[in-house]
Design a protein around this motif. Structure first.
Motif, PDB file in Angstrom:
ATOM      1  N   ASN A   1      -2.225   4.021 -13.209  1.00 13.04           N
ATOM      2  CA  ASN A   1      -3.038   4.126 -12.004  1.00 13.04           C
ATOM      3  C   ASN A   1      -4.494   4.330 -12.454  1.00 13.04           C
ATOM      4  OD1 ASN A   1      -3.958   4.600  -9.326  1.00 13.04           O
ATOM      5  ND2 ASN A   1      -1.986   5.465  -8.774  1.00 13.04           N
ATOM      6  N   THR A   2      -5.362   4.670 -11.541  1.00 12.09           N
ATOM      7  CA  THR A   2      -6.794   4.709 -11.859  1.00 12.09           C
ATOM      8  C   THR A   2      -7.194   5.966 -12.640  1.00 12.09           C
ATOM      9  OG1 THR A   2      -7.148   5.710  -9.697  1.00 12.09           O
ATOM     10  CG2 THR A   2      -7.466   3.333  -9.870  1.00 12.09           C
TER      11      THR A   2
ATOM     12  N   LYS B   1       0.833  -1.211   0.000  1.00 11.92           N
ATOM     13  CA  LYS B   1       0.000   0.000   0.000  1.00 11.92           C
ATOM     14  C   LYS B   1       0.869   1.263   0.000  1.00 11.92           C
ATOM     15  CE  LYS B   1      -3.503   2.749   0.436  1.00 11.92           C
ATOM     16  NZ  LYS B   1      -4.161   3.120  -0.829  1.00 11.92           N
TER      17      LYS B   1
ATOM     18  N   ASN C   1       4.729   6.874  -6.227  1.00 15.40           N
ATOM     19  CA  ASN C   1       3.327   7.109  -6.590  1.00 15.40           C
ATOM     20  C   ASN C   1       3.108   8.594  -6.839  1.00 15.40           C
ATOM     21  OD1 ASN C   1       0.559   7.367  -6.746  1.00 15.40           O
ATOM     22  ND2 ASN C   1       0.133   5.989  -5.034  1.00 15.40           N
TER      23      ASN C   1
ATOM     24  N   CYS D   1      -1.824   9.130  -7.548  1.00 12.63           N
ATOM     25  CA  CYS D   1      -3.056   8.908  -6.780  1.00 12.63           C
ATOM     26  C   CYS D   1      -4.021  10.071  -7.046  1.00 12.63           C
ATOM     27  CB  CYS D   1      -2.752   8.822  -5.290  1.00 12.63           C
ATOM     28  SG  CYS D   1      -4.269   8.678  -4.311  1.00 12.63           S
ATOM     29  N   PRO D   2      -5.246   9.788  -7.545  1.00 16.83           N
ATOM     30  CA  PRO D   2      -6.170  10.886  -7.848  1.00 16.83           C
ATOM     31  C   PRO D   2      -6.972  11.340  -6.634  1.00 16.83           C
ATOM     32  CG  PRO D   2      -7.153   8.805  -8.515  1.00 16.83           C
ATOM     33  CD  PRO D   2      -5.796   8.475  -7.919  1.00 16.83           C
ATOM     34  N   ASN D   3      -6.717  10.750  -5.452  1.00 16.78           N
ATOM     35  CA  ASN D   3      -7.623  10.934  -4.306  1.00 16.78           C
ATOM     36  C   ASN D   3      -7.067  11.789  -3.179  1.00 16.78           C
ATOM     37  OD1 ASN D   3      -9.310   9.167  -5.665  1.00 16.78           O
ATOM     38  ND2 ASN D   3      -8.394   7.370  -4.684  1.00 16.78           N
TER      39      ASN D   3
ATOM     40  N   ASN E   1     -12.485   3.802  -6.223  1.00 17.59           N
ATOM     41  CA  ASN E   1     -12.015   3.906  -4.841  1.00 17.59           C
ATOM     42  C   ASN E   1     -11.578   5.336  -4.579  1.00 17.59           C
ATOM     43  OD1 ASN E   1      -8.992   4.285  -3.965  1.00 17.59           O
ATOM     44  ND2 ASN E   1      -8.924   3.292  -5.981  1.00 17.59           N
ATOM     45  N   SER E   2     -11.789   5.752  -3.329  1.00 16.70           N
ATOM     46  CA  SER E   2     -11.260   7.068  -2.915  1.00 16.70           C
ATOM     47  C   SER E   2     -10.670   6.914  -1.516  1.00 16.70           C
ATOM     48  CB  SER E   2     -12.353   8.127  -2.933  1.00 16.70           C
ATOM     49  OG  SER E   2     -13.321   7.838  -1.952  1.00 16.70           O
ATOM     50  N   ILE E   3      -9.733   5.985  -1.389  1.00 14.93           N
ATOM     51  CA  ILE E   3      -9.169   5.650  -0.069  1.00 14.93           C
ATOM     52  C   ILE E   3      -8.427   6.851   0.531  1.00 14.93           C
ATOM     53  CG2 ILE E   3      -7.667   4.041   1.187  1.00 14.93           C
ATOM     54  CD1 ILE E   3     -10.133   2.743  -0.218  1.00 14.93           C
ATOM     55  N   GLY E   4      -7.693   7.560  -0.314  1.00 18.38           N
ATOM     56  CA  GLY E   4      -6.965   8.728   0.206  1.00 18.38           C
ATOM     57  C   GLY E   4      -5.680   8.348   0.926  1.00 18.38           C
ATOM     58  N   LEU E   5      -5.061   7.273   0.447  1.00 12.85           N
ATOM     59  CA  LEU E   5      -3.748   6.852   0.966  1.00 12.85           C
ATOM     60  C   LEU E   5      -3.740   6.571   2.468  1.00 12.85           C
ATOM     61  CD1 LEU E   5      -1.353   9.147  -1.134  1.00 12.85           C
ATOM     62  CD2 LEU E   5      -1.741   6.687  -1.411  1.00 12.85           C
TER      63      LEU E   5
HETATM   64  C1  SIN Z   1      -5.829   5.748  -2.594  1.00 17.38           C
HETATM   65  O1  SIN Z   1      -5.273   5.426  -1.529  1.00 17.38           O
HETATM   66  O2  SIN Z   1      -6.650   6.673  -2.655  1.00 17.38           O
HETATM   67  C2  SIN Z   1      -5.513   5.022  -3.861  1.00 17.38           C
HETATM   68  C3  SIN Z   1      -4.063   5.004  -4.149  1.00 17.38           C
HETATM   69  C4  SIN Z   1      -3.699   5.390  -5.535  1.00 17.38           C
HETATM   70  O3  SIN Z   1      -4.566   5.627  -6.381  1.00 17.38           O
HETATM   71  O4  SIN Z   1      -2.504   5.481  -5.807  1.00 17.38           O
END
Ligand code: SIN
Length: 308
Positions: A197-198, A50, A132, A135-137, A74-78
């Motif tokens: 990535n996404t 991760k 990374n 990440c779009p989030n 997904n929008s986890i936000g790292l």
């Molecule tokens: C996330 O944690 O929001 C996703 C990670 C990513 O898109 O690199």
């Protein structure tokens, strides 16, 4: 004759990154590898953990996941445990593994990336870094760096200067011209590129009249993005001479072979693992079956084969 699936992700580096086979897990979809007990993960080519930041992060407001036709947002936000907990609790476990573990690193500033790279440089169990910038989030860092060739090169050069580990850079598809970003990153010293990535997307809850995701937008992954990822791998492979790791909607050996024929040396399996936890192994076995059936001696023969 057993076909040769091995490859090198950092062929020019003294601390290189040999993989027994081309199947890796995608960052954020496989935790730290320590949670997985459904198959022998030592059979994989590599594990990418991760996205890891200097300090632990709580991530974005919930909900953070939404299913879409042929994929998910997904929008986890790292959300992550932070680099010190990773070094204390995860790396010692990885040090005893055969499968190499690559740490995905993310920061708000160029200096954050350099500090992470320096901190992880000589930690047993860490075989490489995946930077990374895609990440779009997150509000700061992330794809802000990956959207601009000069900023992407600046992060890459700072990481390169801070570590002798192999450096992979994960690119965002949310740009007009991924080739120029890839070329800038390769020129700044990356050993390999991961793409993609996404794709930024969203969903609306029509009953609540609100976005489904707490962060409003998220990143789309899964089979829906595969043709986009494949086209970007094909384009970038024609422009850089470092290994490419294809990522985006891969759930079978045949998908992986498509990416390899487009120019990828390795592949990452991500979203597919949520529906089928064995997906990375299924992809590996599918590749093995394909090359055995076709009588191919080495997987490397297929890299870029679709280019004619
Ligand atoms: C996330 O944690 O929001 C996703 C990670 C990513 O898109 O690199």
């Amino acid at each position: 004759m057993t076909p040769d699936l091995s490859l090198q992700l950092a062929p020019r580096r003294e601390r290189n990154l040999p993989l027994a086979n081309p199947v890796m897990t995608a960052s954020g979809t496989f935790g730290y590898g320590t949670e997985q007990h459904l198959f022998d993960i030592q059979r994989l080519g590599a594990i990418v953990c991760k996205g890891t930041t200097l300090s632990p992060r709580e991530g974005n407001p919930h909900p953070r996941l939404a299913e879409t036709p042929c994929g998910m947002l997904n929008s986890i936000g790292l959300q992550n445990i932070g680099v010190e907990a990773l070094i204390r609790d995860k790396a010692p476990v990885w040090a005893a593994w055969r499968v190499p573990v690559i740490v995905n690193i993310a920061g708000d500033t160029v200096d954050d990336y350099a500090r992470l790279a320096a901190r992880l440089d000589s930690i047993p169990g860490v075989s490489g870094l995946e930077v990374n910038i895609s990440c779009p989030n997150v509000k700061a860092g992330g794809s802000e760096f990956g959207a601009d060739p000069a900023a992407a090169a600046q992060v890459t050069a700072a990481v390169r200067a801070a570590t002798s580990l192999p450096v992979l850079v994960k690119l965002t598809p949310n740009v007009a011209d991924i080739v120029s970003v890839a070329a800038a990153v390769a020129g700044a010293g990356a050993d390999a590129l991961t793409l993609i990535n996404t794709l930024r997307g969203m969903a609306i809850d029509v009953v609540r009249r609100r976005p489904v995701l707490g962060a409003v937008t998220g990143g789309l992954s899964g089979p829906a993005v595969k043709p986009v990822a494949l086209a970007m791998v094909y384009q970038v492979a024609g422009a850089v001479d470092i290994p490419i790791i294809g990522c985006g909607g891969i759930s079978s050996g045949r998908d992986a072979i498509e990416f390899i024929m487009a120019g990828a040396s390795a592949v990452q399996v991500g979203c597919a693992g949520f529906a089928n936890p064995r997906a990375p192994l299924d992809v590996l076995e599918g590749i093995e079956q394909f090359i055995a059936e076709k009588g191919i001696a080495s997987i490397r023969e297929l890299v870029g084969a679709a280019k004619g």
